[in-house]
Design a protein around this motif. Structure first.
Motif, PDB file in Angstrom:
ATOM      1  N   GLU A   1       0.833  -1.200   0.000  1.00  8.93           N
ATOM      2  CA  GLU A   1       0.000   0.000   0.000  1.00  8.93           C
ATOM      3  C   GLU A   1       0.870   1.254   0.000  1.00  8.93           C
ATOM      4  N   TYR A   2       1.932   1.230   0.788  1.00 10.72           N
ATOM      5  CA  TYR A   2       2.848   2.365   0.873  1.00 10.72           C
ATOM      6  C   TYR A   2       3.503   2.628  -0.482  1.00 10.72           C
ATOM      7  N   GLU A   3       3.992   1.581  -1.119  1.00  8.78           N
ATOM      8  CA  GLU A   3       4.668   1.730  -2.405  1.00  8.78           C
ATOM      9  C   GLU A   3       3.707   2.171  -3.502  1.00  8.78           C
ATOM     10  N   LYS A   4       2.482   1.669  -3.485  1.00  7.57           N
ATOM     11  CA  LYS A   4       1.487   2.113  -4.466  1.00  7.57           C
ATOM     12  C   LYS A   4       1.188   3.592  -4.286  1.00  7.57           C
ATOM     13  N   ALA A   5       1.046   4.020  -3.039  1.00  8.59           N
ATOM     14  CA  ALA A   5       0.774   5.429  -2.761  1.00  8.59           C
ATOM     15  C   ALA A   5       1.921   6.299  -3.255  1.00  8.59           C
ATOM     16  N   LEU A   6       3.154   5.901  -2.987  1.00  3.55           N
ATOM     17  CA  LEU A   6       4.314   6.660  -3.462  1.00  3.55           C
ATOM     18  C   LEU A   6       4.316   6.759  -4.983  1.00  3.55           C
ATOM     19  N   ALA A   7       4.068   5.644  -5.649  1.00  4.75           N
ATOM     20  CA  ALA A   7       4.062   5.626  -7.110  1.00  4.75           C
ATOM     21  C   ALA A   7       2.985   6.557  -7.654  1.00  4.75           C
ATOM     22  N   LEU A   8       1.817   6.553  -7.048  1.00  8.56           N
ATOM     23  CA  LEU A   8       0.734   7.425  -7.511  1.00  8.56           C
ATOM     24  C   LEU A   8       1.065   8.900  -7.282  1.00  8.56           C
ATOM     25  N   MET A   9       1.776   9.182  -6.214  1.00  8.87           N
ATOM     26  CA  MET A   9       2.141  10.569  -5.925  1.00  8.87           C
ATOM     27  C   MET A   9       3.198  11.080  -6.894  1.00  8.87           C
ATOM     28  N   LYS A  10       4.031  10.187  -7.398  1.00  7.67           N
ATOM     29  CA  LYS A  10       5.092  10.570  -8.340  1.00  7.67           C
ATOM     30  C   LYS A  10       4.582  10.674  -9.769  1.00  7.67           C
ATOM     31  N   ALA A  11       3.441  10.055 -10.027  1.00  5.11           N
ATOM     32  CA  ALA A  11       2.893  10.030 -11.406  1.00  5.11           C
ATOM     33  C   ALA A  11       2.379  11.383 -11.819  1.00  5.11           C
TER      34      ALA A  11
END
Length: 55
Positions: A45-55
């Motif tokens: 969940e943490y990594e998905k959130a980070l990826a979405l924030m960087k997109a």
């Protein structure tokens, strides 16, 4: 009828997962540490959130 129940359950679970990801994104935006976030949320969940924030 069972397949409609399965679909409804999957949609409900997807909504929950999206809410959890949004909560992680919010925590990150507030400056919460990775360590603190991982006490309540999964690494995935943490990594998905980070990826979405960087997109």
């Amino acid at each position: 009828m069972k397949s409609m129940c399965d679909v409804a359950e999957r949609l409900k679970n997807m909504g929950r997962q999206e809410e959890r990801i949004n909560a992680v994104k919010f925590a990150i935006s507030l400056g919460a540490s990775e360590e603190k976030i991982l006490t309540q949320y999964s690494r995935e969940e943490y990594e998905k959130a980070l990826a979405l924030m960087k997109a």
